[in-house]
Write a protein that holds these residues in place. Sequence first.
Motif, mmCIF file in Angstrom:
data_model
loop_
_atom_site.group_PDB
_atom_site.id
_atom_site.type_symbol
_atom_site.label_atom_id
_atom_site.label_comp_id
_atom_site.label_asym_id
_atom_site.label_seq_id
_atom_site.Cartn_x
_atom_site.Cartn_y
_atom_site.Cartn_z
ATOM 1 N N THR A 1 6.158 7.565 2.380
ATOM 2 C CA THR A 1 4.783 7.374 2.038
ATOM 3 C C THR A 1 4.218 8.674 1.428
ATOM 4 O OG1 THR A 1 3.902 7.660 4.180
ATOM 5 C CG2 THR A 1 4.419 5.601 3.526
ATOM 6 N N ARG A 2 3.425 8.536 0.601
ATOM 7 C CA ARG A 2 2.401 9.933 0.557
ATOM 8 C C ARG A 2 1.563 10.441 1.312
ATOM 9 N NH1 ARG A 2 -1.090 8.413 -4.669
ATOM 10 N NH2 ARG A 2 -0.949 6.304 -3.691
ATOM 11 N N SER A 3 1.515 11.563 1.792
ATOM 12 C CA SER A 3 0.775 12.250 2.713
ATOM 13 C C SER A 3 -0.611 11.764 2.776
ATOM 14 C CB SER A 3 1.040 13.448 2.731
ATOM 15 O OG SER A 3 0.197 14.153 4.143
ATOM 16 N N SER A 4 -1.563 11.442 3.676
ATOM 17 C CA SER A 4 -2.884 11.440 3.659
ATOM 18 C C SER A 4 -3.633 12.822 4.131
ATOM 19 C CB SER A 4 -3.514 10.287 4.382
ATOM 20 O OG SER A 4 -2.981 10.459 5.615
ATOM 21 N N THR A 5 -2.886 13.599 4.575
ATOM 22 C CA THR A 5 -3.479 14.849 5.072
ATOM 23 C C THR A 5 -2.871 16.038 4.330
ATOM 24 O OG1 THR A 5 -1.814 14.736 6.761
ATOM 25 C CG2 THR A 5 -3.838 13.975 7.492
ATOM 26 N N ASP A 6 -1.462 16.076 3.777
ATOM 27 C CA ASP A 6 -1.011 17.575 3.502
ATOM 28 C C ASP A 6 -0.591 16.867 1.982
ATOM 29 O OD1 ASP A 6 0.303 19.541 2.758
ATOM 30 O OD2 ASP A 6 1.983 19.003 4.084
#
Length: 61
Positions: free
Chosen positions: A6-11
């Motif tokens: 998935t795409r990172s939500s923090t980095d």
Amino acid sequence: MNQKLTRSSTDKAFYGVCGGIAEFFGISSFIVRLIFFFTSSVSVWVYIFLSIALDNKPSLK
């Protein structure tokens, strides 16, 4: 282990694609960004495709 790319939500710098790849493989996002930078002729298209195709990682709130 049932891990999904998935795409990172923090980095994330732009869309979180490199951060998501780094989290998936357990490596530094800096290394993934360097690979994308040095292979930029192909990786631009890969990055655009992945930014559209990958889901956002649910944030832990």
